[in-house]
Design a protein around this motif. Structure first.
Motif, PDB file in Angstrom:
ATOM      1  N   GLY A 417      10.652  -0.121  -2.383  1.00 23.33           N
ATOM      2  CA  GLY A 417      12.067   0.205  -2.221  1.00 23.33           C
ATOM      3  C   GLY A 417      12.901  -0.537  -3.257  1.00 23.33           C
ATOM      4  N   GLY A 418      14.187  -0.654  -2.973  1.00 26.61           N
ATOM      5  CA  GLY A 418      15.078  -1.348  -3.899  1.00 26.61           C
ATOM      6  C   GLY A 418      14.950  -2.855  -3.805  1.00 26.61           C
ATOM      7  N   SER A 442       2.984  -1.516  -4.990  1.00 30.41           N
ATOM      8  CA  SER A 442       4.294  -1.322  -4.357  1.00 30.41           C
ATOM      9  C   SER A 442       4.206  -0.291  -3.238  1.00 30.41           C
ATOM     10  N   MET A 444       4.781   1.287   0.208  1.00 28.62           N
ATOM     11  CA  MET A 444       5.622   1.331   1.413  1.00 28.62           C
ATOM     12  C   MET A 444       4.733   1.155   2.635  1.00 28.62           C
ATOM     13  N   ASP A 469      14.575   0.769   5.570  1.00 25.33           N
ATOM     14  CA  ASP A 469      14.356   1.681   6.703  1.00 25.33           C
ATOM     15  C   ASP A 469      13.184   2.628   6.423  1.00 25.33           C
ATOM     16  N   GLY A 470      13.024   3.044   5.159  1.00 24.48           N
ATOM     17  CA  GLY A 470      11.945   3.968   4.817  1.00 24.48           C
ATOM     18  C   GLY A 470      10.582   3.338   5.023  1.00 24.48           C
ATOM     19  N   SER A 471      10.408   2.118   4.507  1.00 26.54           N
ATOM     20  CA  SER A 471       9.132   1.416   4.672  1.00 26.54           C
ATOM     21  C   SER A 471       8.873   1.106   6.139  1.00 26.54           C
ATOM     22  N   ASN A 496      19.667   1.676   4.979  1.00 25.51           N
ATOM     23  CA  ASN A 496      20.636   2.414   4.139  1.00 25.51           C
ATOM     24  C   ASN A 496      20.457   3.918   4.319  1.00 25.51           C
ATOM     25  N   GLY A 498      17.858   5.970   4.285  1.00 26.62           N
ATOM     26  CA  GLY A 498      17.026   6.786   3.398  1.00 26.62           C
ATOM     27  C   GLY A 498      16.391   6.002   2.273  1.00 26.62           C
ATOM     28  N   TYR A 499      15.856   6.771   1.346  1.00 29.29           N
ATOM     29  CA  TYR A 499      15.150   6.196   0.198  1.00 29.29           C
ATOM     30  C   TYR A 499      16.174   5.877  -0.896  1.00 29.29           C
ATOM     31  N   GLY A 500      16.870   4.759  -0.698  1.00 31.40           N
ATOM     32  CA  GLY A 500      18.006   4.419  -1.559  1.00 31.40           C
ATOM     33  C   GLY A 500      17.628   4.292  -3.022  1.00 31.40           C
ATOM     34  N   CYS A 501      16.537   3.586  -3.316  1.00 29.98           N
ATOM     35  CA  CYS A 501      16.230   3.312  -4.727  1.00 29.98           C
ATOM     36  C   CYS A 501      15.798   4.585  -5.448  1.00 29.98           C
TER      37      CYS A 501
END
Ligand SMILES: Cc1ncc(C[n+]2csc(CCOP(=O)(O)OP(=O)(O)O)c2C)c(N)n1
Ligand SMILES: [Mg+2]
Length: 615
Positions: A417-418, A442, A444, A469-471, A496, A498-501
């Motif tokens: 993620g980010g 990396s 998730m 939240d995604g991970s 956030n 969703g998948y922000g990054c």
């Protein structure tokens, strides 16, 4: 020859219990335990055998095979590859659930012993439940998927095969250069078959991770290059930790006046406030480290795979005359990009180099340039991590809060993620091993399961998992395992929505927001996911906080809780730290009907000109 009649599974369990490691003048079992999810293919064979040795070699039950393998990998990483764990599964889906974890251990060069169950060697009851049945090849089972992601793979079809196989397995798991996942695929009937094993096979064996020294000729060539350098720069990679070389690196840098930068794997090699530590390098690097990287004429790459995030996709090092010296125990890494190789253990090789360099130092104006730049960086970092009363805090502000509530020896854990990029730039690590970010694969879903493995390896330390939240949604079930085992974690969930990054990356490559944040997906209704109640349902203590101040209070309280605590905070999906960083090669379409993509492609083509391919 004295023999003992055991099943193949009993032989494995007894052999594993007898393997020890010597580290810091202490002898300990090399296997910290065995993770197991039973099914057909291991419950009757391996299950019976593990029960017999449960006092010497503990068995832990998890909730997801990938998760338990992540925990095992994190345990090994956090133990600097001195200790490790094994994982046993049923055949079929239980087994292949670990393929992703095997890939993760493979990329990160971490020891992991996988013992998946396999189909019947005698093939009598075929096809058994969960057997895939290849039409053209009778020797293939689902477990062949492990082959490309194992450093050593073997299928055990006769009980005596385990004798050479376990020896080979141990050699790979304890070899500093070849280290990685080993898969012994255990046919279920063979697990239960008895054999007269030599008693000597079960004698205690004390392993020691060897430290190969550099070749004299390679040393001579590297020395000559280093002595000519005016602007030398060290990249500290994960190998520095695996070689337990932080102190050696610190004295080397100080004695020869060479600034140090850190990869994701290498971060925490030097304390963040060490005058020669310029912080993170590369795509998620500090402005100070990247400035020095641009100018450096000699890059001493220590224990790093030189992944694209480190090299800015090979556009970061701009000095036309720059050379690399690759200090690495693995020849494959030591020679990347025409590096002058110094194949050897980081600690031994740095000591050898230092002895030959004698009083040689880099010109003092060189690190001084970095130190000024680093001060500017610290000011920029302090700004983004400070608390402000925004509706949604940024990831950086959450990192600031976690940092302020952590002690020097707390361990922060993350993977995808980010957050990893933000942590790489902003986290202030004080002690080796206090920063545990899996950024080779990396993956998730590594975060929580990985945190559990880190905690088992470091029972006296606070372990703080930071997860998007995604991970979290991808894999959270080992929260229940942490409660089950009484292994207390603090987990901060940054929601956030969703998948922000990836949404930011999509926007950065000229695309509209599509299919990353929940609001941009095909949907009937937007789910308002209640992470707090979810975590509570798994047995954790949980809370949702609204502000950074509330987060700090909750973090402080979590340290007094007697079980895993999950703290949820809503964050801003659009903000990330602008300071620092570097271009990263992400291929933009050559043709598109979208003019924003066309202009992103133009920028991309310009950026590609900076890349030095193979040079
Ligand atoms: C198993 C896996 N699938 C997909 C990806 C690609 N990927 C990287 S980050 C990311 C989104 C992560 O979302 P979240 O955990 O919420 O973090 P955020 O980006 O919002 O910070 C995705 C899909 C990955 N790294 N691992
Ligand atoms: Mg997210």
């Amino acid at each position: 020859m004295k023999t003992i009649r055991l099943t193949m599974a009993q032989a494995i369990a007894n052999f594993l219990s007898a393997q020890k490691i010597e580290n810091d003048n202490k002898v300990e079992p090399i296997f910290g335990g065995v993770w197991a999810i039973f099914g057909h293919g291991n419950v009757a064979g391996m299950g019976e055998a593990l029960y017999q040795v449960r006092d010497k070699l503990p068995t832990y039950r998890a909730h997801n095979e990938q998760g338990m393998a992540h925990a095992a990998i994190a345990y090994a990483k956090s133990s600097q590859r001195q200790r490790m764990m094994a994982c046993t599964t049923s055949i079929g889906p239980g087994a292949t659930n670990m393929v992703t974890a095997a890939a993760l251990a493979h990329v990160n060069r971490l020891p992991l012993l996988l013992l998946p169950g396999d189909v019947f060697a005698n093939r009598n009851p075929d096809p058994v439940l969960q057997q895939i049945e290849n039409f053209g090849d009778g020797t293939i089972s689902a477990n062949d998927c492990f082959k490309p992601v194992s450093r050593y793979f073997d299928r055990i079809t006769r009980p005596e095969q385990i004798i050479p196989a376990l020896n080979r397995a141990m050699n790979v798991l304890t070899d500093p250069a070849d280290c990685g996942p080993v898969t012994l695929s255990l046919c279920q009937d063979t697990q239960a078959e008895a054999y007269d094993y030599p008693e000597s096979f079960f004698e205690e064996k004390i392993w020691h991770i060897r430290r190969p020294a550099a070749d004299p000729k390679e040393l001579e060539v590297a020395l000559a290059a280093l002595k000519e350098a005016q602007k030398p720069l060290i990249i500290a990679g994960g190998g520095v930790h695996y070689s337990q070389a932080s102190d050696t690196l610190q004295s080397f840098a100080k004695k020869h006046n060479i600034p140090v930068t850190e990869t994701q794997g290498g971060k925490s090699a030097l304390p963040h406030d060490h005058p020669l530590n310029m912080g993170a390098i590369g795509v998620t690097g500090t402005s100070a480290a990247n400035k020095l990287a641009e100018e450096a004429d000699l890059i001493l790459a220590v224990g790093t795979r030189l992944q694209d995030f480190t090299t800015g996709s090979w556009a970061l090092f701009k000095n036309p005359d720059r050379r690399f010296i690759g200090i690495n125990v693995q020849n494959f890494d030591a020679t990347k990009h025409r590096s002058l190789p110094l194949v050897g253990d980081a600690q031994s090789t740095l000591q050898q180099l230092s002895a030959k360099l004698e009083g040689w130092t880099a010109p003092s104006k060189w690190p001084a340039l970095g130190q000024d730049a680093y001060q500017n960086w610290v000011n920029a970092a302090n700004k983004v991590t400070a608390s402000t009363p925004d509706l949604y805090p940024s990831d950086a502000q959450v990192i600031g809060a976690v940092q302020r509530q952590s002690s020097k020896d707390s361990i922060v854990v993350c993977a995808a993620g980010g957050l990893p990029g933000e942590l790489h730039k902003l986290w202030q690590a004080s002690m080796p091993g206090s920063y545990h970010v899996e950024y080779g694969y990396s993956c998730m879903g590594y975060e929580i399961a990985g945190g559990l493995g880190v905690k088992i390896a470091n029972p006296d330390k606070e372990v703080v998992v930071m997860v998007g939240d995604g991970s979290y949604l991808m894999m959270n079930s080992e929260i229940a395992t942490s409660v089950l085992l009484g292994q207390r974690l603090t987990i901060v969930v940054l929601d956030n929505r969703g998948y922000g990054c990836i949404n930011r990356l999509q926007r950065g490559t000229g695309n509209p927001s599509f299919n990353n944040l929940l609001e941009h997906t095909n949907h009937q209704s937007l789910p308002d996911i209640d992470f707090k109640t979810h975590a509570e349902s798994l047995g954790a203590i949980a809370s949702k906080v609204g502000t950074i101040d509330e987060l700090e209070t909750a973090l402080e309280q979590a340290q007094n809780n007697d079980k895993t605590t999950v703290i949820v905070i809503d964050t801003d999906p659009l903000t990330s730290t602008e300071a620092g960083g570097h271009w990263w090669d992400v291929a933009v379409p050559e043709v598109s009907s979208d003019k924003n993509v066309n202009s992103a492609r133009e920028n991309y083509e310009t950026a590609l000109k900076q890349q030095r391919i193979g040079d």
